[in-house]
Write a protein that holds these residues in place. Structure first.
Motif, mmCIF file in Angstrom:
data_model
loop_
_atom_site.group_PDB
_atom_site.id
_atom_site.type_symbol
_atom_site.label_atom_id
_atom_site.label_comp_id
_atom_site.label_asym_id
_atom_site.label_seq_id
_atom_site.Cartn_x
_atom_site.Cartn_y
_atom_site.Cartn_z
ATOM 1 N N PRO A 177 9.363 3.549 -0.143
ATOM 2 C CA PRO A 177 8.248 3.848 0.764
ATOM 3 C C PRO A 177 8.347 5.307 1.188
ATOM 4 C CG PRO A 177 9.250 1.764 1.350
ATOM 5 C CD PRO A 177 10.136 2.411 0.303
ATOM 6 N N TYR A 178 7.290 5.851 1.618
ATOM 7 C CA TYR A 178 7.152 7.278 1.891
ATOM 8 C C TYR A 178 8.384 7.919 2.507
ATOM 9 C CZ TYR A 178 2.346 6.241 0.833
ATOM 10 O OH TYR A 178 1.214 5.829 0.202
ATOM 11 N N SER A 179 8.726 9.088 2.003
ATOM 12 C CA SER A 179 9.930 9.797 2.416
ATOM 13 C C SER A 179 9.724 10.649 3.657
ATOM 14 C CB SER A 179 10.394 10.717 1.279
ATOM 15 O OG SER A 179 9.442 11.762 1.100
ATOM 16 N N VAL A 181 0.787 -1.231 0.000
ATOM 17 C CA VAL A 181 0.000 0.000 0.000
ATOM 18 C C VAL A 181 0.818 1.279 0.000
ATOM 19 C CG1 VAL A 181 -2.064 -1.038 1.018
ATOM 20 C CG2 VAL A 181 -0.291 -0.092 2.516
ATOM 21 N N ASN A 182 2.122 1.194 0.245
ATOM 22 C CA ASN A 182 2.903 2.438 0.264
ATOM 23 C C ASN A 182 3.730 2.592 -1.006
ATOM 24 O OD1 ASN A 182 4.610 0.372 1.170
ATOM 25 N ND2 ASN A 182 5.657 1.621 2.666
ATOM 26 N N LEU A 183 3.117 2.210 -2.122
ATOM 27 C CA LEU A 183 3.678 2.404 -3.467
ATOM 28 C C LEU A 183 2.564 2.848 -4.399
ATOM 29 C CD1 LEU A 183 5.708 -0.889 -4.116
ATOM 30 C CD2 LEU A 183 6.635 1.373 -3.735
ATOM 31 N N ARG A 184 2.919 3.591 -5.430
ATOM 32 C CA ARG A 184 1.938 3.876 -6.477
ATOM 33 C C ARG A 184 1.827 2.669 -7.413
ATOM 34 N NH1 ARG A 184 4.401 9.036 -6.084
ATOM 35 N NH2 ARG A 184 5.934 8.363 -7.579
ATOM 36 N N ASP A 185 2.945 1.937 -7.571
ATOM 37 C CA ASP A 185 2.920 0.731 -8.397
ATOM 38 C C ASP A 185 2.090 -0.339 -7.686
ATOM 39 O OD1 ASP A 185 4.642 1.686 -10.452
ATOM 40 O OD2 ASP A 185 6.351 1.360 -9.120
ATOM 41 N N VAL A 186 1.550 -1.268 -8.463
ATOM 42 C CA VAL A 186 0.730 -2.331 -7.891
ATOM 43 C C VAL A 186 1.596 -3.562 -7.668
ATOM 44 C CG1 VAL A 186 -1.271 -3.829 -8.245
ATOM 45 C CG2 VAL A 186 -1.343 -1.449 -9.019
ATOM 46 N N VAL A 187 1.698 -3.991 -6.406
ATOM 47 C CA VAL A 187 2.432 -5.196 -6.037
ATOM 48 C C VAL A 187 1.494 -6.024 -5.172
ATOM 49 C CG1 VAL A 187 4.431 -6.139 -4.829
ATOM 50 C CG2 VAL A 187 4.664 -4.015 -6.133
ATOM 51 N N THR A 188 1.161 -7.223 -5.650
ATOM 52 C CA THR A 188 0.238 -8.093 -4.924
ATOM 53 C C THR A 188 0.899 -9.434 -4.639
ATOM 54 O OG1 THR A 188 -0.732 -8.962 -6.964
ATOM 55 C CG2 THR A 188 -1.785 -7.017 -5.990
#
Length: 109
Positions: free
Chosen positions: A68-70, A27-34
């Motif tokens: 992940p968020y900076s 959830v802490n990416l714009r890319d989709v990783v499942t």
């Protein structure tokens, strides 16, 4: 719903009763990783594998993986609100950044 992390990437996990399967998404990416798994061990390994695949994919494309968020973000507000929050921060004797962080912490606790 629960959360898991790997290398600073955070995922939410849900259980699909119909499929008897856990599935998650970072959830802490714009890319989709499942990822998915039937047990906690499978799920942990699947998350690790998915993150490693993501990092390898980025490397192959010569791109920096999204981190992940900076801790930094830009918020655009109307000038009147900007003035009001800056004044509130001054009254509190703290920086605007610190004031905003305190409000966000209070509101998300």
């Amino acid at each position: 719903m629960t959360t898991m992390t790997h290398k600073g990437y955070e995922a939410v996990v849900e259980y699909d009763d119909e499929a008897a399967l856990f599935h998650g998404e970072v959830v802490n990416l714009r890319d989709v990783v499942t990822f998915q798994g039937r047990s906690v061990d499978e799920l942990k390994q699947a998350l690790a594998d998915s993150i490693e695949d993501y990092l390898e994919f980025c490397a192959k494309r010569g791109e920096e993986p999204e981190k992940p968020y900076s801790g930094q973000f830009v918020v655009r507000v109307e000038p009147v609100l900007h003035k009001a929050v800056a004044t509130s921060a001054k009254r509190a004797g703290i920086s605007l950044n610190k004031w905003v962080a305190q409000v966000l912490e209070r509101e998300t606790a």
